[in-house]
Scaffold this motif. Structure first.
Motif, PDB file in Angstrom:
ATOM      1  N   PRO A 174      53.500  68.109  -2.106  1.00 56.20           N
ATOM      2  CA  PRO A 174      52.449  68.400  -1.122  1.00 56.20           C
ATOM      3  C   PRO A 174      51.209  67.571  -1.448  1.00 56.20           C
ATOM      4  N   VAL A 175      50.409  67.305  -0.434  1.00 56.39           N
ATOM      5  CA  VAL A 175      49.189  66.519  -0.616  1.00 56.39           C
ATOM      6  C   VAL A 175      47.979  67.444  -0.567  1.00 56.39           C
ATOM      7  N   ILE A 176      47.074  67.253  -1.518  1.00 58.70           N
ATOM      8  CA  ILE A 176      45.802  67.972  -1.514  1.00 58.70           C
ATOM      9  C   ILE A 176      44.707  66.948  -1.228  1.00 58.70           C
ATOM     10  N   PRO A 177      44.182  66.887   0.003  1.00 62.60           N
ATOM     11  CA  PRO A 177      43.101  65.931   0.296  1.00 62.60           C
ATOM     12  C   PRO A 177      41.760  66.473  -0.209  1.00 62.60           C
ATOM     13  N   ILE A 178      40.957  65.581  -0.779  1.00 59.97           N
ATOM     14  CA  ILE A 178      39.656  65.978  -1.307  1.00 59.97           C
ATOM     15  C   ILE A 178      38.583  65.022  -0.795  1.00 59.97           C
ATOM     16  N   ALA A 179      37.586  65.576  -0.139  1.00 61.33           N
ATOM     17  CA  ALA A 179      36.427  64.803   0.315  1.00 61.33           C
ATOM     18  C   ALA A 179      35.299  64.980  -0.691  1.00 61.33           C
ATOM     19  N   LEU A 180      34.452  63.977  -0.814  1.00 66.25           N
ATOM     20  CA  LEU A 180      33.299  64.097  -1.705  1.00 66.25           C
ATOM     21  C   LEU A 180      32.196  63.151  -1.253  1.00 66.25           C
ATOM     22  N   ASP A 181      31.020  63.331  -1.861  1.00 64.77           N
ATOM     23  CA  ASP A 181      29.870  62.504  -1.490  1.00 64.77           C
ATOM     24  C   ASP A 181      29.154  61.961  -2.734  1.00 64.77           C
ATOM     25  N   SER A 182      29.925  61.617  -3.754  1.00 63.64           N
ATOM     26  CA  SER A 182      29.333  61.171  -5.021  1.00 63.64           C
ATOM     27  C   SER A 182      28.486  59.918  -4.865  1.00 63.64           C
ATOM     28  N   GLY A 183      28.797  59.089  -3.860  1.00 62.06           N
ATOM     29  CA  GLY A 183      28.055  57.848  -3.670  1.00 62.06           C
ATOM     30  C   GLY A 183      26.597  58.045  -3.313  1.00 62.06           C
ATOM     31  N   ARG A 184      26.217  59.255  -2.917  1.00 58.51           N
ATOM     32  CA  ARG A 184      24.801  59.510  -2.606  1.00 58.51           C
ATOM     33  C   ARG A 184      23.937  59.525  -3.857  1.00 58.51           C
ATOM     34  N   VAL A 185      24.503  60.018  -4.969  1.00 61.81           N
ATOM     35  CA  VAL A 185      23.705  60.122  -6.194  1.00 61.81           C
ATOM     36  C   VAL A 185      24.154  59.122  -7.261  1.00 61.81           C
ATOM     37  N   TRP A 186      25.451  58.811  -7.281  1.00 61.32           N
ATOM     38  CA  TRP A 186      25.957  57.857  -8.265  1.00 61.32           C
ATOM     39  C   TRP A 186      26.174  56.519  -7.544  1.00 61.32           C
ATOM     40  N   THR A 187      25.072  55.838  -7.291  1.00 63.19           N
ATOM     41  CA  THR A 187      25.126  54.589  -6.538  1.00 63.19           C
ATOM     42  C   THR A 187      25.490  53.432  -7.468  1.00 63.19           C
ATOM     43  N   ARG A 188      25.607  52.245  -6.888  1.00 64.30           N
ATOM     44  CA  ARG A 188      25.901  51.061  -7.699  1.00 64.30           C
ATOM     45  C   ARG A 188      24.662  50.542  -8.412  1.00 64.30           C
ATOM     46  N   ASP A 189      23.511  51.110  -8.110  1.00 63.86           N
ATOM     47  CA  ASP A 189      22.299  50.740  -8.833  1.00 63.86           C
ATOM     48  C   ASP A 189      22.411  51.199 -10.285  1.00 63.86           C
ATOM     49  N   PHE A 190      21.693  50.530 -11.154  1.00 63.46           N
ATOM     50  CA  PHE A 190      21.735  50.892 -12.572  1.00 63.46           C
ATOM     51  C   PHE A 190      21.175  52.292 -12.805  1.00 63.46           C
TER      52      PHE A 190
END
Length: 227
Positions: A174-190
């Motif tokens: 079975p597949v468990i899909p997971i959505a997240l929004d980590s890119g809002r706080v853990w950006t590619r900026d240093f």
């Protein structure tokens, strides 16, 4: 202040990472279970450091799966690639083959049972990925995949990569899909800034669906934080 917190995080986290990686290399030669326990501790160390030093908290909506499944996660940052080691039991993570070349870390990831895949999608690399996935299924381990194939900024919803459908078919999980929004706080900026990462765990999707159906449902779910 954010810069100082980021520098402190790097100092503390990597000071703890070095003995953890070396411990994986050493103890996994003598104790089979160490190759899973030590990476799990590393994931917990990461979550502790991000919460206490950076002020980044993880909010999980829904129940984490406890049975073997194909876990399809949205990929926005490096945050979830480490956090998942603490969240799931002995995960076999599908990751790009280039990571295996990182000194010490690549070998430790291989010992932990990561599934490396060439993103060029050659037939031989796909066959190797499928063999590794079958071994993970036989060991009753969850398989974690970032089905869009790469890290994307918030708001982008690229189509799923070809390897996901193959894994879904061969694993019969079975597949468990997971959505997240980590890119809002853990950006590619240093500099990393405080905030909340929301991880939304959607309902399980049964195995055996046609490719178009499973891809459509997973794509919609991993890009939906509303439920």
């Amino acid at each position: 202040m954010a810069l100082l917190r980021t520098l402190l995080f790097l100092l503390v986290f990597y000071a703890g990472t070095v003995p953890i990686v070396l411990g994986t290399l050493l103890f996994s030669l003598f104790a089979e279970g160490a190759r899973f326990i030590i990476p799990h501790l590393w994931g917990r160390w990461f979550l502790l450091c991000t919460r206490v030093i950076l002020g980044i908290r993880l909010r999980i909506e829904g129940a984490l799966p406890r049975e073997p499944a194909l876990i399809a996660i949205k990929h926005q940052s490096a945050y979830e690639t480490i956090a998942l080691l603490a969240l799931f039991d002995r995960p076999a993570t599908v990751m790009k083959a280039e990571l295996q070349k990182i000194p010490f870390w690549g070998w430790a990831a291989a010992r932990q049972g990561a599934i490396f895949v060439d993103r060029q999608g050659s037939a031989s690399s796909l066959r190797a990925m499928m063999r590794a996935a079958q071994a993970a299924v036989a060991a009753r381990r969850p398989i974690v995949i970032f089905p869009e194939g790469t890290r994307v900024p918030p708001g982008q919803t690229p189509p799923l990569a070809a390897g996901f459908a193959g894994l879904y078919k061969i694993s019969r999980l079975p597949v468990i899909p997971i959505a997240l929004d980590s890119g809002r706080v853990w950006t590619r900026d240093f500099v990393k800034r405080p905030g909340v990462v929301t991880m939304r765990i959607h309902d399980s999707i049964e195995p055996g669906l046609p490719r178009d159906a499973i891809e459509a449902r997973v794509h919609a779910a991993i890009n939906n934080l509303e439920g």
